[in-house]
Design an enzyme around this catalytic site. Structure first.
Site, PDB file in Angstrom:
ATOM      1  N   LYS A   4      36.479  50.685 -19.863  1.00 23.93           N
ATOM      2  CA  LYS A   4      37.452  50.654 -18.768  1.00 23.93           C
ATOM      3  C   LYS A   4      38.550  49.636 -19.056  1.00 23.93           C
ATOM      4  CE  LYS A   4      36.388  46.893 -15.876  1.00 23.93           C
ATOM      5  NZ  LYS A   4      37.267  46.030 -15.071  1.00 23.93           N
ATOM      6  N   ASN A   5      38.246  48.575 -19.825  1.00 26.57           N
ATOM      7  CA  ASN A   5      39.269  47.584 -20.143  1.00 26.57           C
ATOM      8  C   ASN A   5      40.248  48.068 -21.207  1.00 26.57           C
ATOM      9  OD1 ASN A   5      38.341  45.748 -18.272  1.00 26.57           O
ATOM     10  ND2 ASN A   5      37.112  44.591 -19.728  1.00 26.57           N
ATOM     11  N   CYS A  26      40.313  35.235  -7.419  1.00 25.22           N
ATOM     12  CA  CYS A  26      39.357  36.026  -8.171  1.00 25.22           C
ATOM     13  C   CYS A  26      38.026  35.300  -8.172  1.00 25.22           C
ATOM     14  CB  CYS A  26      39.837  36.236  -9.608  1.00 25.22           C
ATOM     15  SG  CYS A  26      38.744  37.277 -10.588  1.00 25.22           S
ATOM     16  N   ARG A  65      43.407  33.996 -12.865  1.00 22.47           N
ATOM     17  CA  ARG A  65      43.966  34.712 -14.004  1.00 22.47           C
ATOM     18  C   ARG A  65      45.482  34.730 -13.803  1.00 22.47           C
ATOM     19  NH1 ARG A  65      39.823  39.799 -15.060  1.00 22.47           N
ATOM     20  NH2 ARG A  65      38.009  38.871 -14.101  1.00 22.47           N
ATOM     21  N   ASP A  68      32.637  38.099 -20.963  1.00 18.78           N
ATOM     22  CA  ASP A  68      32.083  39.201 -20.174  1.00 18.78           C
ATOM     23  C   ASP A  68      30.616  39.479 -20.497  1.00 18.78           C
ATOM     24  OD1 ASP A  68      34.353  39.599 -18.741  1.00 18.78           O
ATOM     25  OD2 ASP A  68      34.933  41.484 -19.688  1.00 18.78           O
ATOM     26  N   ARG A  91      32.432  49.152 -10.436  1.00 14.52           N
ATOM     27  CA  ARG A  91      33.782  48.942 -10.948  1.00 14.52           C
ATOM     28  C   ARG A  91      33.853  49.146 -12.455  1.00 14.52           C
ATOM     29  NH1 ARG A  91      35.437  43.713 -10.819  1.00 14.52           N
ATOM     30  NH2 ARG A  91      37.276  44.564 -11.857  1.00 14.52           N
TER      31      ARG A  91
END
Length: 426
Positions: free
Chosen positions: A22-23, A120, A125, A308, A400
């Site tokens: 997804k990134n 966030c 960010r 991550d 997500r």
């Protein structure tokens, strides 16, 4: 609100397939703004952030088709008419990647209006690096009622040195530069595979880019880009999560449809911890008997150990025989999973950006709450080895970025089920 119910104790056995990243998909979808022609993206994951990006592009006037059935992981995007180049707050408030439309919008239309990113859960960010670069390229930036507005007749090439390595900043300014007048040189760029994936799509669209995947990228601007077809990279974070799932449960798991070259840091730490790793062309097999050694990690920009994967590795560290040290260097508030892991029996202490994990501790089932995407994954991993039935609340965070993770894990022996309305059910 959906919940996961997980009963631990089963080793994961068999083959599990990795979805598209997804990134990578999010910036590639944003890149469709740069042309009037059709962009076809394959290997798109079915996750909430993709649906949010679809709504965002459609709100600007784009036509977006997300495939179903046999074509369920393909999307077609056509931005022939961008009637409203605004990233509205009510759409983008749940997705930090919204800033990625800033560069392509101003490059294509000369104007962009994007809701300012708010707080966030895992830390700030800042978008300042994006804005400073756009100003150097000739854009005028103003702030109005919570929105950033950028305007220019046409962006001009510039020599830009990022003060800090930024993935979204590199991607955003790369998309701005491909249609700028003249040459743009970007230094101190992010080297992540997601940046390289975006550059591959842009090149297929007619952009002239050199050096993607290195710290210096050179772009020669063109007047127009055209349509293209592109296949999204496999999700290296999902693959890493499954590798840890296999190791933590004492399983024998083949993680398929991944790119092992993108997993070097994670594979190295698992081998140091005592897991057996066999690397194939598009797969990685992990085997573990549950006797794992403690290994320290320190998160870094790619090709270092990814931030991550920090929460997932911490779950693994609770099951290692000894003390592990985890240092978080990317985000200042990325230990929100620690409290929930401790509630399940972990022995973790934090001080600033450093966490000390003392293992091996027996994990016990509990009712726990997901705070962000990767924290959610760490709690799933802990639940897979916990005694009893763990209930995970707020799993919309998981949705997500992980495509139907409960179905994938159940297919390799996990006792996991979803309570509530299944995301994506039609």
């Amino acid at each position: 609100m959906d919940k996961f119910v997980i009963r631990g104790g089963n080793p994961l056995l068999g083959t599990i397939k990795v979805s598209g990243a997804k990134n990578s998909a999010l910036p590639c979808m944003a890149a469709a703004i740069l042309t009037e022609d059709e962009i076809i993206l394959e290997n798109i994951p079915q996750v909430r952030d993709i649906e949010t990006e679809r709504k965002l592009l459609e709100s600007m006037g784009a036509s977006v088709e997300l495939g179903y059935g046999r074509a369920q992981h393909r999307t077609s995007i056509q931005c022939a008419n961008l009637s409203d180049p605004v990233a509205k707050y009510e759409i983008v408030k749940t997705m930090r990647a919204s800033s990625l439309v800033l560069g392509p919008l101003i490059a294509r239309t000369g104007m962009a209006r994007v809701a300012m990113p708010g707080g966030c859960a895992i830390g700030g960010r800042p978008i300042d690096l994006h804005l400073a670069a756009l100003e150097k390229m000739g854009a005028t930036i103003t702030y109005d009622h919570g929105y950033i507005e950028a305007r220019t007749q046409r962006l001009k090439g510039a020599h830009i040195v990022f003060d800090k390595i930024t993935v979204t900043g590199t991607e955003d300014i790369l998309m701005a530069a491909v249609m700028a007048e003249g040459e743009t040189i970007l230094e101190n760029c992010a080297r992540e595979p997601e940046v390289t994936d975006l550059a591959a799509l842009l090149t297929a669209m007619g952009a002239q880019i050199e050096g993607a995947g290195s710290s210096t990228i050179k772009v020669k601007g063109v007047d127009k880009l055209h349509g293209a077809r592109h296949r999204i990279n496999p999700d290296r974070i999902e693959a890493g999560t499954f590798l840890i799932a296999g190791a933590i449960t004492g399983g024998d798991l083949n993680v398929d449809s991944c790119n092992p070259e993108h997993l070097g840091a994670v594979i190295g730490k698992l081998e140091s911890a005592g897991a057996r790793i066999d690397v194939g062309r598009e797969s990685v097999r992990v085997r573990s008997e549950g006797h794992l050694k403690p290994v320290d990690i320190s998160t870094e920009e790619y090709p270092g150990f990814p931030t991550d994967m920090q929460a997932q590795y911490m779950a693994l560290a609770t099951q290692c025989d000894g003390t592990s040290i985890v240092t978080e260097n990317i985000f200042e508030n990325r230990f929100m999973h620690v409290q929930e892991l401790n509630r399940m029996g972990a022995n973790i202490r934090t001080e600033g950006r450093v966490a000390t994990i003392v293992g091996k501790t027996p994990m016990q089932a509990a009712a726990v709450m997901c705070s962000d995407l990767r924290a959610s994954a760490s709690l799933v991993l802990a639940a897979l080895v916990a005694d009893g039935e763990t209930i995970l609340d707020r799993v919309y965070h998981m949705d997500r970025g992980y495509e139907r993770i409960e179905e994938k894990l159940r297919g390799v022996g996990a006792q996991i089920r979803r309570m509530g309305d299944v995301f994506g059910k039609r």
